[in-house]
Design a protein around this motif. Sequence first.
Motif, PDB file in Angstrom:
ATOM      1  N   SER A 105       0.831  -1.210   0.000  1.00  0.00           N
ATOM      2  CA  SER A 105       0.000   0.000   0.000  1.00  0.00           C
ATOM      3  C   SER A 105       0.866   1.260   0.000  1.00  0.00           C
ATOM      4  CB  SER A 105      -0.938   0.014   1.203  1.00  0.00           C
ATOM      5  OG  SER A 105      -1.884  -1.003   1.104  1.00  0.00           O
ATOM      6  N   PHE A 106       1.902   1.248   0.793  1.00  0.00           N
ATOM      7  CA  PHE A 106       2.807   2.394   0.869  1.00  0.00           C
ATOM      8  C   PHE A 106       3.453   2.663  -0.494  1.00  0.00           C
ATOM      9  CE2 PHE A 106       6.810   4.502   2.051  1.00  0.00           C
ATOM     10  CZ  PHE A 106       6.303   5.550   2.820  1.00  0.00           C
ATOM     11  N   LEU A 107       3.955   1.614  -1.135  1.00  0.00           N
ATOM     12  CA  LEU A 107       4.570   1.749  -2.456  1.00  0.00           C
ATOM     13  C   LEU A 107       3.561   2.253  -3.486  1.00  0.00           C
ATOM     14  CD1 LEU A 107       6.926   1.297  -4.447  1.00  0.00           C
ATOM     15  CD2 LEU A 107       6.114  -1.076  -4.664  1.00  0.00           C
ATOM     16  N   VAL A 108       2.368   1.703  -3.459  1.00  0.00           N
ATOM     17  CA  VAL A 108       1.331   2.067  -4.425  1.00  0.00           C
ATOM     18  C   VAL A 108       0.894   3.528  -4.263  1.00  0.00           C
ATOM     19  CG1 VAL A 108      -1.098   1.621  -5.001  1.00  0.00           C
ATOM     20  CG2 VAL A 108       0.534  -0.262  -4.895  1.00  0.00           C
ATOM     21  N   VAL A 109       0.740   4.003  -3.035  1.00  0.00           N
ATOM     22  CA  VAL A 109       0.348   5.403  -2.803  1.00  0.00           C
ATOM     23  C   VAL A 109       1.392   6.352  -3.405  1.00  0.00           C
ATOM     24  CG1 VAL A 109       0.093   7.173  -1.003  1.00  0.00           C
ATOM     25  CG2 VAL A 109      -1.094   5.003  -0.789  1.00  0.00           C
ATOM     26  N   LEU A 110       2.636   6.059  -3.187  1.00  0.00           N
ATOM     27  CA  LEU A 110       3.711   6.892  -3.724  1.00  0.00           C
ATOM     28  C   LEU A 110       3.681   6.910  -5.252  1.00  0.00           C
ATOM     29  CD1 LEU A 110       6.245   8.601  -3.189  1.00  0.00           C
ATOM     30  CD2 LEU A 110       7.551   6.464  -3.205  1.00  0.00           C
ATOM     31  N   LEU A 111       3.585   5.757  -5.857  1.00  0.00           N
ATOM     32  CA  LEU A 111       3.544   5.677  -7.321  1.00  0.00           C
ATOM     33  C   LEU A 111       2.295   6.357  -7.889  1.00  0.00           C
ATOM     34  CD1 LEU A 111       4.771   2.008  -7.872  1.00  0.00           C
ATOM     35  CD2 LEU A 111       6.021   4.115  -8.410  1.00  0.00           C
ATOM     36  N   ASN A 112       1.162   6.183  -7.235  1.00  0.00           N
ATOM     37  CA  ASN A 112      -0.078   6.807  -7.718  1.00  0.00           C
ATOM     38  C   ASN A 112       0.000   8.324  -7.714  1.00  0.00           C
ATOM     39  OD1 ASN A 112      -1.399   4.419  -8.312  1.00  0.00           O
ATOM     40  ND2 ASN A 112      -2.355   4.281  -6.315  1.00  0.00           N
ATOM     41  N   TYR A 113       0.603   8.905  -6.689  1.00  0.00           N
ATOM     42  CA  TYR A 113       0.748  10.368  -6.649  1.00  0.00           C
ATOM     43  C   TYR A 113       1.631  10.840  -7.798  1.00  0.00           C
ATOM     44  CZ  TYR A 113       1.645  15.142  -5.336  1.00  0.00           C
ATOM     45  OH  TYR A 113       1.735  16.508  -5.366  1.00  0.00           O
ATOM     46  N   VAL A 114       2.724  10.164  -8.024  1.00  0.00           N
ATOM     47  CA  VAL A 114       3.639  10.554  -9.106  1.00  0.00           C
ATOM     48  C   VAL A 114       2.918  10.498 -10.448  1.00  0.00           C
ATOM     49  CG1 VAL A 114       5.741   9.888 -10.345  1.00  0.00           C
ATOM     50  CG2 VAL A 114       5.725   9.921  -7.842  1.00  0.00           C
TER      51      VAL A 114
END
Length: 162
Positions: A139-148
């Motif tokens: 989830s942490f990785l996905v949130v970061l990638l989604n914002y970018v």
Amino acid sequence: METIKQLFIKYKEIIMYLIMGGGTTVVNWVVYSLMVMFCHPGNNLTGPLHISASTIDIFVANVVSWVLAVTFAYITNKLFVFESYSWNPKFVLKELSLFLSARIATGLIEIFGVPFLVSHGFNQAIFGLEGSVCKITMSFLVVLLNYVFSKLVIFKKDKTEA
């Protein structure tokens, strides 16, 4: 008080992304948790893959929770984070297709990442919920990638708009 207001204005997009992302995460986790808790057939599959029913339950729970979370995320990101108010069908179709493409990419990372980590021994539970540590990590990785993706590709403002 004025300083807080100025900080909010300066960082509004990031603050709103975190708030809406929190809501998206709640949708994702509530659906995931409910499905893991209530959708256990309790049988193991036979055959060369030796996949447990538990692994399949986690996979299905991830898929369903992801679909509902992405629907929530598109609407909230469009309206409250990146303030994209155009409902012109051609514009929405382009925006939505970019959003879905990015979310499918990060969704695949999460959907396959959680069971992969679980099946490779990272099956730590938090509050008795199997796979929780894996779910948090992904989830942490996905949130970061989604914002970018959202900031730089999907809801990118034209320089003429700025």
